[in-house]
Design a protein around this motif. Structure first.
Motif, PDB file in Angstrom:
ATOM      1  N   ILE A  57       0.846  -1.205   0.000  1.00 62.10           N
ATOM      2  CA  ILE A  57       0.000   0.000   0.000  1.00 62.10           C
ATOM      3  C   ILE A  57       0.875   1.246   0.000  1.00 62.10           C
ATOM      4  N   ILE A  58       1.904   1.253   0.835  1.00 62.79           N
ATOM      5  CA  ILE A  58       2.802   2.408   0.919  1.00 62.79           C
ATOM      6  C   ILE A  58       3.494   2.650  -0.425  1.00 62.79           C
ATOM      7  N   PHE A  59       3.962   1.591  -1.061  1.00 59.81           N
ATOM      8  CA  PHE A  59       4.638   1.738  -2.350  1.00 59.81           C
ATOM      9  C   PHE A  59       3.701   2.278  -3.428  1.00 59.81           C
ATOM     10  N   PHE A  60       2.461   1.807  -3.446  1.00 63.82           N
ATOM     11  CA  PHE A  60       1.500   2.329  -4.421  1.00 63.82           C
ATOM     12  C   PHE A  60       1.224   3.808  -4.159  1.00 63.82           C
ATOM     13  N   GLY A  61       1.077   4.194  -2.897  1.00 65.40           N
ATOM     14  CA  GLY A  61       0.863   5.602  -2.565  1.00 65.40           C
ATOM     15  C   GLY A  61       2.069   6.460  -2.897  1.00 65.40           C
ATOM     16  N   TRP A  62       3.242   5.944  -2.613  1.00 63.48           N
ATOM     17  CA  TRP A  62       4.481   6.674  -2.902  1.00 63.48           C
ATOM     18  C   TRP A  62       4.648   6.867  -4.404  1.00 63.48           C
ATOM     19  N   ASP A  63       4.361   5.822  -5.178  1.00 65.19           N
ATOM     20  CA  ASP A  63       4.471   5.927  -6.631  1.00 65.19           C
ATOM     21  C   ASP A  63       3.471   6.944  -7.177  1.00 65.19           C
ATOM     22  N   LYS A  64       2.281   6.991  -6.620  1.00 63.14           N
ATOM     23  CA  LYS A  64       1.284   7.982  -7.052  1.00 63.14           C
ATOM     24  C   LYS A  64       1.787   9.390  -6.758  1.00 63.14           C
ATOM     25  N   LYS A  65       2.371   9.579  -5.578  1.00 63.06           N
ATOM     26  CA  LYS A  65       2.912  10.890  -5.227  1.00 63.06           C
ATOM     27  C   LYS A  65       4.017  11.299  -6.201  1.00 63.06           C
ATOM     28  N   LEU A  66       4.897  10.365  -6.524  1.00 59.09           N
ATOM     29  CA  LEU A  66       5.969  10.648  -7.478  1.00 59.09           C
ATOM     30  C   LEU A  66       5.407  10.975  -8.860  1.00 59.09           C
ATOM     31  N   ALA A  67       4.340  10.285  -9.244  1.00 57.61           N
ATOM     32  CA  ALA A  67       3.722  10.537 -10.545  1.00 57.61           C
ATOM     33  C   ALA A  67       3.138  11.949 -10.604  1.00 57.61           C
ATOM     34  N   ILE A  68       2.509  12.364  -9.535  1.00 57.78           N
ATOM     35  CA  ILE A  68       1.918  13.709  -9.486  1.00 57.78           C
ATOM     36  C   ILE A  68       3.001  14.773  -9.569  1.00 57.78           C
ATOM     37  N   GLN A  69       4.151  14.497  -8.947  1.00 56.92           N
ATOM     38  CA  GLN A  69       5.260  15.458  -8.930  1.00 56.92           C
ATOM     39  C   GLN A  69       6.167  15.349 -10.150  1.00 56.92           C
ATOM     40  N   TYR A  70       5.808  14.474 -11.108  1.00 59.49           N
ATOM     41  CA  TYR A  70       6.610  14.258 -12.319  1.00 59.49           C
ATOM     42  C   TYR A  70       8.059  13.885 -11.989  1.00 59.49           C
ATOM     43  N   LYS A  71       8.223  13.062 -10.964  1.00 60.17           N
ATOM     44  CA  LYS A  71       9.550  12.595 -10.570  1.00 60.17           C
ATOM     45  C   LYS A  71       9.742  11.154 -11.029  1.00 60.17           C
ATOM     46  N   ARG A  72      10.944  10.668 -10.846  1.00 61.09           N
ATOM     47  CA  ARG A  72      11.257   9.285 -11.222  1.00 61.09           C
ATOM     48  C   ARG A  72      10.392   8.331 -10.412  1.00 61.09           C
ATOM     49  N   ARG A  73       9.786   7.377 -11.094  1.00 59.94           N
ATOM     50  CA  ARG A  73       8.783   6.505 -10.505  1.00 59.94           C
ATOM     51  C   ARG A  73       9.357   5.180 -10.033  1.00 59.94           C
ATOM     52  N   ILE A  74       8.556   4.486  -9.242  1.00 59.42           N
ATOM     53  CA  ILE A  74       8.874   3.123  -8.827  1.00 59.42           C
ATOM     54  C   ILE A  74       8.557   2.213 -10.013  1.00 59.42           C
ATOM     55  N   PRO A  75       9.476   1.334 -10.395  1.00 57.60           N
ATOM     56  CA  PRO A  75       9.215   0.459 -11.546  1.00 57.60           C
ATOM     57  C   PRO A  75       7.980  -0.431 -11.323  1.00 57.60           C
ATOM     58  N   GLU A  76       7.245  -0.669 -12.409  1.00 53.70           N
ATOM     59  CA  GLU A  76       6.071  -1.543 -12.325  1.00 53.70           C
ATOM     60  C   GLU A  76       6.455  -2.929 -11.833  1.00 53.70           C
ATOM     61  N   ASN A  77       7.633  -3.394 -12.218  1.00 54.03           N
ATOM     62  CA  ASN A  77       8.070  -4.717 -11.767  1.00 54.03           C
ATOM     63  C   ASN A  77       8.206  -4.793 -10.251  1.00 54.03           C
ATOM     64  N   THR A  78       8.567  -3.687  -9.621  1.00 55.58           N
ATOM     65  CA  THR A  78       8.644  -3.656  -8.157  1.00 55.58           C
ATOM     66  C   THR A  78       7.248  -3.772  -7.562  1.00 55.58           C
ATOM     67  N   LEU A  79       6.298  -3.013  -8.118  1.00 52.27           N
ATOM     68  CA  LEU A  79       4.917  -3.078  -7.626  1.00 52.27           C
ATOM     69  C   LEU A  79       4.327  -4.472  -7.843  1.00 52.27           C
ATOM     70  N   LEU A  80       4.585  -5.048  -9.008  1.00 53.52           N
ATOM     71  CA  LEU A  80       4.086  -6.392  -9.289  1.00 53.52           C
ATOM     72  C   LEU A  80       4.810  -7.440  -8.446  1.00 53.52           C
ATOM     73  N   GLY A  81       6.084  -7.222  -8.166  1.00 60.17           N
ATOM     74  CA  GLY A  81       6.836  -8.137  -7.321  1.00 60.17           C
ATOM     75  C   GLY A  81       6.284  -8.185  -5.903  1.00 60.17           C
ATOM     76  N   LEU A  82       5.964  -7.017  -5.369  1.00 59.64           N
ATOM     77  CA  LEU A  82       5.351  -6.975  -4.036  1.00 59.64           C
ATOM     78  C   LEU A  82       3.994  -7.678  -4.044  1.00 59.64           C
ATOM     79  N   THR A  83       3.256  -7.489  -5.126  1.00 58.87           N
ATOM     80  CA  THR A  83       1.974  -8.177  -5.265  1.00 58.87           C
ATOM     81  C   THR A  83       2.185  -9.676  -5.292  1.00 58.87           C
ATOM     82  N   CYS A  84       3.181 -10.101  -6.034  1.00 54.95           N
ATOM     83  CA  CYS A  84       3.455 -11.522  -6.241  1.00 54.95           C
ATOM     84  C   CYS A  84       3.844 -12.246  -4.952  1.00 54.95           C
ATOM     85  N   VAL A  85       4.563 -11.579  -4.070  1.00 55.55           N
ATOM     86  CA  VAL A  85       5.031 -12.243  -2.842  1.00 55.55           C
ATOM     87  C   VAL A  85       4.033 -12.157  -1.691  1.00 55.55           C
ATOM     88  N   GLY A  86       2.794 -11.795  -2.008  1.00 52.73           N
ATOM     89  CA  GLY A  86       1.765 -11.814  -0.972  1.00 52.73           C
ATOM     90  C   GLY A  86       1.075 -10.498  -0.729  1.00 52.73           C
TER      91      GLY A  86
END
Length: 89
Positions: free
Chosen positions: A13-42
């Motif tokens: 949840i924190i990573f998804f929120g952090w990535d959204k914040k970065l997206a709004i600020q037009y900053k470097r984002r968290i890779p989708e593979n990281t978000l999917l990896g966290l999803t994958c491990v539970g």
């Protein structure tokens, strides 16, 4: 085991929120593979909650397709696990 899943879901949840914040600020984002990896491990529950709370990644079809694939694979593995142990009992 329950505590580990709770931590992973909270972290997701924190990573998804952090990535959204970065997206709004037009900053470097968290890779989708990281978000999917966290999803994958539970972190599936945390990912769903994060996507809904932050309205993040819900309109990106390529991400949703990959996310759905991860959830389907998890469901299949859980089903196999339950059938295997039911067979043993």
């Amino acid at each position: 085991m329950i505590y580990l899943l709770l931590i992973i879901n909270l972290l997701t949840i924190i990573f998804f929120g952090w990535d959204k914040k970065l997206a709004i600020q037009y900053k470097r984002r968290i890779p989708e593979n990281t978000l999917l990896g966290l999803t994958c491990v539970g972190g599936t529950g945390g990912a769903i909650v994060g996507m809904l709370i932050f309205r993040h990644k819900i309109s990106k079809k390529s991400f949703l397709l990959k996310f759905s694939g991860v959830v389907l694979i998890q469901g299949f593995l859980i089903l196999c696990y339950l059938k295997f142990f039911r067979f043993l009992v």
